[in-house]
Design an enzyme around this catalytic site. Structure first.
Site, PDB file in Angstrom:
ATOM      1  N   PRO A  65      17.100 -51.198  15.453  1.00  0.00           N
ATOM      2  CA  PRO A  65      16.034 -50.827  16.376  1.00  0.00           C
ATOM      3  C   PRO A  65      15.941 -49.294  16.458  1.00  0.00           C
ATOM      4  O   PRO A  65      16.968 -48.608  16.376  1.00  0.00           O
ATOM      5  CB  PRO A  65      16.483 -51.432  17.707  1.00  0.00           C
ATOM      6  CG  PRO A  65      17.879 -51.874  17.540  1.00  0.00           C
ATOM      7  CD  PRO A  65      18.231 -51.855  16.096  1.00  0.00           C
ATOM      8  N   HIS A  66      14.718 -48.789  16.582  1.00  0.00           N
ATOM      9  CA  HIS A  66      14.570 -47.335  16.620  1.00  0.00           C
ATOM     10  C   HIS A  66      13.264 -46.965  17.294  1.00  0.00           C
ATOM     11  O   HIS A  66      12.387 -47.809  17.467  1.00  0.00           O
ATOM     12  CB  HIS A  66      14.607 -46.762  15.201  1.00  0.00           C
ATOM     13  CG  HIS A  66      13.597 -47.385  14.275  1.00  0.00           C
ATOM     14  ND1 HIS A  66      13.853 -48.540  13.569  1.00  0.00           N
ATOM     15  CD2 HIS A  66      12.331 -47.027  13.956  1.00  0.00           C
ATOM     16  CE1 HIS A  66      12.792 -48.860  12.844  1.00  0.00           C
ATOM     17  NE2 HIS A  66      11.851 -47.963  13.067  1.00  0.00           N
ATOM     18  N   GLY A  67      13.157 -45.716  17.668  1.00  0.00           N
ATOM     19  CA  GLY A  67      11.928 -45.266  18.294  1.00  0.00           C
ATOM     20  C   GLY A  67      12.039 -43.813  18.694  1.00  0.00           C
ATOM     21  O   GLY A  67      13.114 -43.200  18.588  1.00  0.00           O
TER      22      GLY A  67
ATOM     23  N   TYR B 514       6.101 -43.246  12.618  1.00  0.00           N
ATOM     24  CA  TYR B 514       6.827 -42.604  11.521  1.00  0.00           C
ATOM     25  C   TYR B 514       6.243 -41.262  11.084  1.00  0.00           C
ATOM     26  O   TYR B 514       6.557 -40.785   9.996  1.00  0.00           O
ATOM     27  CB  TYR B 514       6.896 -43.551  10.318  1.00  0.00           C
ATOM     28  CG  TYR B 514       7.675 -44.805  10.636  1.00  0.00           C
ATOM     29  CD1 TYR B 514       9.049 -44.751  10.779  1.00  0.00           C
ATOM     30  CD2 TYR B 514       7.034 -46.020  10.826  1.00  0.00           C
ATOM     31  CE1 TYR B 514       9.783 -45.882  11.093  1.00  0.00           C
ATOM     32  CE2 TYR B 514       7.752 -47.159  11.149  1.00  0.00           C
ATOM     33  CZ  TYR B 514       9.135 -47.077  11.276  1.00  0.00           C
ATOM     34  OH  TYR B 514       9.844 -48.194  11.597  1.00  0.00           O
TER      35      TYR B 514
END
Lengths: 154, 623
Positions: A65-67, B514
């Protein structure tokens, strides 16, 4: 970008308990809040938002998970090993028990992607994952994760 | 009597040695064909065997037969969908490509060997065609999962260019014997006649063969024999009426292979074995035929021709022929590099010898050096190049452990059996935690040949047999669950991306997460539509478009539409291959696994259980 630049030994959780994907994210957000001093609710929302786009369960029992979090001074990594695997809607439909959380400042840009790539490559090493699954000692897990990249290749 | 037994003994020994040598060689990555040629040379006149063998006519006969079988087998396993996808680029390579390659190589031959124009062109056309056997073998036996379009183009090209090279060689050899240049229109009409006849007979013959197989009531062991008899009949028949037998037999294979054939599995297995034997025998005989000591004077010019072919002629031909088809640069490079030469040039080089062209041994010697160079240089490096150029897909788990029973047509689920492999996901997790795909029902689990009650089962063990009912499209997920990952190097390649997104995700969402460069007016476009727009021609899994610091990759398709898109993060350590030590460890590990004696599968038990479960099968159909 080396893992040791992202991860502190206190950011390793050797036996997290959670029964669902949501609980995992809540638990991660709570611990990340303590680590970064940011609001737990905001972190949870960022992670949830990212999961809505598409799962971060990348297969083989691993999730990343990332953000991006406004106002974060640097990249923060956190590693958690679950006692019992939970369903994470992973791309291979298999439950997840190894989790690497990555939070990045709004402005991190290229560094964020590089760090993510590094984590993703690291956890693709099945031998390493077996070792991570076999240990519930914080220091041992930290040592495994931060070993220089070349030794994982074997 | 004695002699017959001796020949049988040596033939058996030879096949045994070839198979064992092949097993070892594929593990070290040495090209298999080299082993067979090498064995032939060892037994031949300059090797310890010391057998002087010069029966060019005999080898020509055997090689014709072998090539026909290999082309038929290659056709059988070429899905029509592949042909539809790549017929245009393949055809361009197989016709124009062969001509360009022959012309450029011929020019180099003229410069290095001091030969006339026709003689040089003859050399060019002898070595111009890529070898179906070598390409099929390399792409399949090496377990390379190439991107669909690249792999299919190479395969169809290699099957379709042999007739062209045969035609050129025969025409030029005849021209040489006639003694003067007579390049009139008759050559061209002859070309269209041969190809037209070959194509018509092949397609017609393929349908007829499929019809015959499905209509005749035979002992089941005779169906594969019927198929091969039909193939040889078509091959010979096409030659009789002046058509190209190679083209006919290849097309017949494609046509028949894409019909629903009775005893399909039986036919496929039989032909698989037969085409192996053909390859072993063919390359062995060609190795036996060559006189290495006579090669020496021609070695340098022949080597130059080989290098010119590999580094100039083939790349140039590929570049020109693929110009209209917009292949990405990496794919073009890969196709250029996999211009493998195999038995075909050697076979073609026999034609001038048999036709009585003067000084014809030079053709055979040049062809031999070219083939050897190509097999060593290209055959050995193809997997590495494939990784470098990123045209490989991640390995699909081996399906060797799968048993598959066609139930009555009309049912939308089939019955499958798996043997749980060591190291598979299923063997590592408690049974209750395995996520089975939708509408999949495990019917029975057998351990040591006995039925295991489900209630008492905690965890599957390696060598357990699992019988399950599931929709065919889901079976590959179960392969993944029960099968062993193919590669000992236990890393999943990132070719399909680090993360997956549904095709309906907007570019805006990805750009914000991103930091991707997306123009304002494109933000509302979905990533699926974007890829659709950016990618030329038919889209296949693995096609990708670069955007900023990531690759967007087609990950999953359904009915011609993109369903899932992978996002791959490009990092600095991409493309770094494994070190030598790791490679060695893999090889040793693999060898161990291969040589391990696998316990016999209790197959009869499995099918019996299948019968016993017919009633629950039907019931399960409704849900």
């Amino acid at each position: 970008m080396e893992i040791v630049e992202l991860l502190n030994v206190d950011a390793v959780v050797p036996n997290m308990k959670a029964a669902s994907k949501k609980q995992v994210l809540q638990e991660l957000a709570a611990r990340a809040a303590r680590l970064t001093g940011k609001d737990e609710r905001i972190i949870f929302d960022v992670l949830l938002e990212r999961e809505r786009l598409g799962t971060t369960g990348v297969g083989n029992g691993i999730a990343i998970p990332h953000g991006k979090l406004p106002g974060l001074p640097r990249l923060y990594g956190m590693f958690a090993r679950l006692d019992t695997p939970v369903d994470f809607d992973a791309i291979d439909d298999q439950p997840v028990d190894l989790i690497f959380l990555l939070l990045a400042p709004e402005t991190a840009g290229a560094d964020h992607l590089k760090a993510l790539a590094r984590v993703s490559r690291l956890l693709r090493d099945k031998g390493l994952c077996e070792k991570l699954r076999g240990s519930d000692n914080r220091d041992a897990l930290f040592a495994l994760l931060t070993e220089p990249a070349t030794s994982h290749a074997a | 009597m004695e002699l017959a037994n001796q020949i049988i003994f040596f033939a058996g020994a030879l096949l045994l040695v070839s198979i064992i040598a092949g097993l070892l060689s594929s593990r070290i990555g040495a090209p298999l064909l080299l082993v067979f040629i090498g064995l032939g040379m060892l037994i031949g006149e300059d090797g310890p065997g010391g057998i002087a063998f010069n029966d060019y006519g005999g080898v020509f006969f055997v090689a014709s037969l072998g090539l026909a079988i290999i082309l038929f087998d290659g056709g059988l396993r070429t899905p029509m969908a592949d042909v539809r996808l790549v017929w245009a680029p393949s055809l361009s390579l197989a016709t124009l490509g062969v001509a360009i390659t022959a012309a450029i190589t011929g020019l180099v031959a003229m410069l290095t060997l001091d030969l006339g124009v026709v003689e040089s062109l003859l050399i060019g056309s002898i070595v111009a065609s890529t070898d179906a056997a070598a390409v099929f073998l390399l792409l399949h036996q090496r377990g390379m999962d190439l991107k669909k379009r690249v792999g299919a183009t190479l395969e169809v090209e290699s099957g379709a260019n042999d007739p062209m090279a045969v035609f050129l060689t025969v025409t030029l050899a005849e021209l040489l014997i006639a003694g003067h240049g007579d390049a009139s229109w008759s050559v061209l009409t002859n070309f269209f006649l041969q190809m037209g006849m070959g194509a018509a007979l092949g397609i017609g013959g393929g349908y007829a063969l499929a019809w015959a197989i499905n209509r005749m009531e035979l002992a089941s062991g005779l169906y594969p024999v019927l198929a091969i008899a039909g193939a040889l009949f078509i091959f010979g028949g096409a030659h009789f009426v002046g058509g190209s037998g190679f083209l006919a037999v290849y097309l017949a294979g494609i046509v028949a292979g894409n019909q629903r054939l009775r005893a399909n599995q039986l036919i496929h297995r039989f032909h698989d074995g037969l085409s192996w034997v053909s390859q072993i025998v063919m390359f062995f005989l060609l190795g036996l035929l060559v006189t290495p000591s006579s090669l020496v004077p021609d070695l340098i010019p022949a080597g130059l021709i080989a290098l010119a072919l590999i580094f100039i002629a083939r790349p140039l031909a590929v570049l020109l022929c693929l110009l209209p088809f917009r292949f990405p640069r990496e794919e073009r490079l890969f196709i250029a590099w996999v211009g493998l030469r195999g038995a075909v040039p050697l076979y073609l080089a026999i034609i001038p010898i048999l036709a009585g062209v003067t000084g014809s041994l030079i053709y055979f010697n040049v062809a031999f050096v070219v083939v050897l160079t190509s097999v060593v240089l290209q055959g050995w490096t193809v997997p590495w190049i494939g990784r470098r150029l990123d045209v490989q897909l991640p390995p699909v788990p081996e399906t060797a452990g799968r048993l598959d029973l066609d139930l009555t047509p009309g049912m939308d689920r089939d019955l499958y059996g798996w043997r749980v492999e060591e190291g598979s996901t299923a063997a590592q997790r408690p049974f209750a935690q395995l996520h089975l795909p939708r509408r999949t029902r495990v019917l029975a689990i057998l351990r040591d040949g006995a039925l295991l009650p489900r209630e008492t089962l905690e965890r599957l063990l390696p060598e357990d047999q699992v019988l399950a009912l599931c929709p065919p499209e889901q079976s590959i997920k179960l392969d993944r669950l029960f099968g062993r990952p193919r590669s000992r190097r236990e890393r999943t390649p990132s070719t399909l991306g680090d993360f997956a997104f549904p095709a309906a995700t907007t570019l805006a969402a990805l750009a914000d997460t991103y930091d991707l460069p997306v123009a304002k007016h494109m933000r509302e476009q979905t990533v699926g539509a974007y890829l659709d727009e950016q990618l030329p021609g038919p889209i296949t899994i693995g096609d990708r478009v670069r955007m900023g610091a990531v690759d967007l990759i087609v990950r999953e398709m359904k009915g011609g539409n993109i369903v899932t898109v992978g996002l791959r993060l490009i990092s600095d350590d991409d493309g770094r291959g494994p070190g030598l030590r790791v490679r060695l460890q893999e090889i040793v590990g693999d060898l161990r696994a291969r040589l391990r004696i696998v316990p016999a599968r209790p197959k009869p038990a499995a099918s019996k259980t299948a019968d016993a479960n017919v009633v629950p099968l039907r019931k399960a159909q409704g849900d």
